[in-house]
Design a protein around this motif. Structure first.
Motif, mmCIF file in Angstrom:
data_model
loop_
_atom_site.group_PDB
_atom_site.id
_atom_site.type_symbol
_atom_site.label_atom_id
_atom_site.label_comp_id
_atom_site.label_asym_id
_atom_site.label_seq_id
_atom_site.Cartn_x
_atom_site.Cartn_y
_atom_site.Cartn_z
ATOM 1 N N GLY A 40 0.816 -1.212 0.000
ATOM 2 C CA GLY A 40 0.000 0.000 0.000
ATOM 3 C C GLY A 40 0.846 1.256 0.000
ATOM 4 O O GLY A 40 2.080 1.206 0.040
ATOM 5 N N VAL A 94 -11.031 2.283 -0.795
ATOM 6 C CA VAL A 94 -9.664 2.132 -1.303
ATOM 7 C C VAL A 94 -8.693 3.054 -0.577
ATOM 8 O O VAL A 94 -7.481 2.829 -0.587
ATOM 9 C CB VAL A 94 -9.609 2.392 -2.824
ATOM 10 N N CYS A 95 -9.230 4.075 0.099
ATOM 11 C CA CYS A 95 -8.366 5.063 0.747
ATOM 12 C C CYS A 95 -9.058 5.637 1.971
ATOM 13 O O CYS A 95 -10.269 5.883 1.963
ATOM 14 C CB CYS A 95 -8.030 6.189 -0.229
ATOM 15 N N ASN A 118 -4.931 1.541 -0.501
ATOM 16 C CA ASN A 118 -4.728 0.131 -0.846
ATOM 17 C C ASN A 118 -4.348 0.038 -2.321
ATOM 18 O O ASN A 118 -5.192 -0.156 -3.175
ATOM 19 C CB ASN A 118 -6.012 -0.671 -0.590
ATOM 20 N N ASN A 120 -1.438 -1.922 -4.034
ATOM 21 C CA ASN A 120 -1.206 -3.315 -4.460
ATOM 22 C C ASN A 120 -1.437 -4.307 -3.329
ATOM 23 O O ASN A 120 -0.888 -5.410 -3.326
ATOM 24 C CB ASN A 120 0.219 -3.461 -5.000
ATOM 25 N N VAL A 121 -2.248 -3.926 -2.366
ATOM 26 C CA VAL A 121 -2.550 -4.806 -1.237
ATOM 27 C C VAL A 121 -3.395 -5.986 -1.709
ATOM 28 O O VAL A 121 -4.317 -5.832 -2.514
ATOM 29 C CB VAL A 121 -3.304 -4.036 -0.139
ATOM 30 N N ILE A 123 -6.201 -7.972 -0.916
ATOM 31 C CA ILE A 123 -7.343 -7.891 -0.013
ATOM 32 C C ILE A 123 -7.738 -9.272 0.516
ATOM 33 O O ILE A 123 -8.243 -9.403 1.633
ATOM 34 C CB ILE A 123 -8.538 -7.220 -0.716
ATOM 35 N N SER A 136 -8.523 -2.936 -3.331
ATOM 36 C CA SER A 136 -7.242 -2.345 -3.720
ATOM 37 C C SER A 136 -7.307 -1.960 -5.194
ATOM 38 O O SER A 136 -8.140 -2.474 -5.953
ATOM 39 C CB SER A 136 -6.093 -3.329 -3.485
ATOM 40 N N LYS A 138 -5.081 -2.757 -7.258
ATOM 41 C CA LYS A 138 -4.667 -3.991 -7.931
ATOM 42 C C LYS A 138 -5.865 -4.882 -8.214
ATOM 43 O O LYS A 138 -6.006 -5.418 -9.330
ATOM 44 C CB LYS A 138 -3.657 -4.726 -7.054
ATOM 45 N N ARG A 147 3.510 2.260 -7.354
ATOM 46 C CA ARG A 147 3.235 3.093 -6.191
ATOM 47 C C ARG A 147 3.946 4.443 -6.305
ATOM 48 O O ARG A 147 3.423 5.464 -5.860
ATOM 49 C CB ARG A 147 3.653 2.380 -4.913
#
Length: 231
Positions: A40, A94-95, A118, A120-121, A123, A136, A138, A147
């Protein structure tokens, strides 16, 4: 966030950013746990805005617009803002944004803006209760993204909006925020410290506090609390 606050109190220059690969004690509003695994974007920014303490809530709106515009610009995703401090993609978070201020009654010494995205987390690897509400980039895009590119673009967007805030043109940011906000116009449930109620989210005031119209026609201003959009 704690490191950035210590640096700010020591007089570090505005624009200083503290970045973490992961957080072991990440927190959101009301000291809630904020899951911050690798992949993240977890950063805190020291700002010294030219506004009074009663207008500090405006910073949250500025940052939310910057995040939403970054996501749309880089990836073409329809990012929406949920009052007061969440950014959503495909209806999932997402944020999150955490703004903490320090100063006197009549002036701000500094503001520390915590932003957790989030990016490249994975989930699927977080707590089960978060999988239905979090997403995320991703996951939304089906691929990993840079990132570094996200942070660079976000900081550019934030700088432009922050400059508008400091020259007294917050109304322009508010116009953008209202377009991006999914909460306005919706029937919402508000869970505050000592009460809860439902009503229509009509608008926000000049500082970004939510105005809710109850079923009896009365208006309530929500300064703090959780807001659930009712389907």
């Amino acid at each position: 966030q704690e490191t950035a606050k210590k640096l700010a109190a020591q007089g570090v220059e505005e624009g200083t950013i503290v970045v973490a690969e992961k957080q072991t004690r990440g927190r959101g509003r009301l000291n809630r746990i904020w899951v911050s695994p690798p992949g993240g974007v977890w950063l805190s920014i020291v700002l010294r805005p030219h506004i009074t303490p009663q207008h500090a809530q405006r910073i949250t709106l500025v940052v939310a617009v910057a995040v939403a515009k970054t996501i749309e610009k880089l990836y073409g995703l329809d990012a929406k803002i949920k009052w007061p401090n969440d950014v959503l993609v495909l209806g999932r978070k997402v944020c999150g944004i955490l703004v903490e201020a320090a100063g006197e009654m009549d002036r701000l010494d500094f503001v520390v803006v915590g932003v957790g995205v989030n990016v490249n987390v994975n989930i699927t690897e977080v707590e089960p209760q978060l999988r239905q509400t979090a997403i995320s980039l991703k996951e939304a895009l089906g691929k990993e993204v840079s990132r570094v590119e996200f942070v660079q673009t976000f900081l550019l967007e934030l700088e432009k909006l922050y400059s508008l805030l400091n020259i007294g043109r917050f109304y322009q940011i508010m116009d953008e925020w209202k377009i991006l906000c999914e909460t306005l116009g919706a029937w919402v449930k508000v869970v505050a410290l000592n009460e809860q109620f439902e009503g229509r989210a009509l608008n926000v005031d000049e500082d970004g506090f939510l105005i809710v119209k109850l079923s009896d026609g009365s208006l309530r201003k929500v300064v703090a609390g959780d807001v659930q959009v009712k389907k």
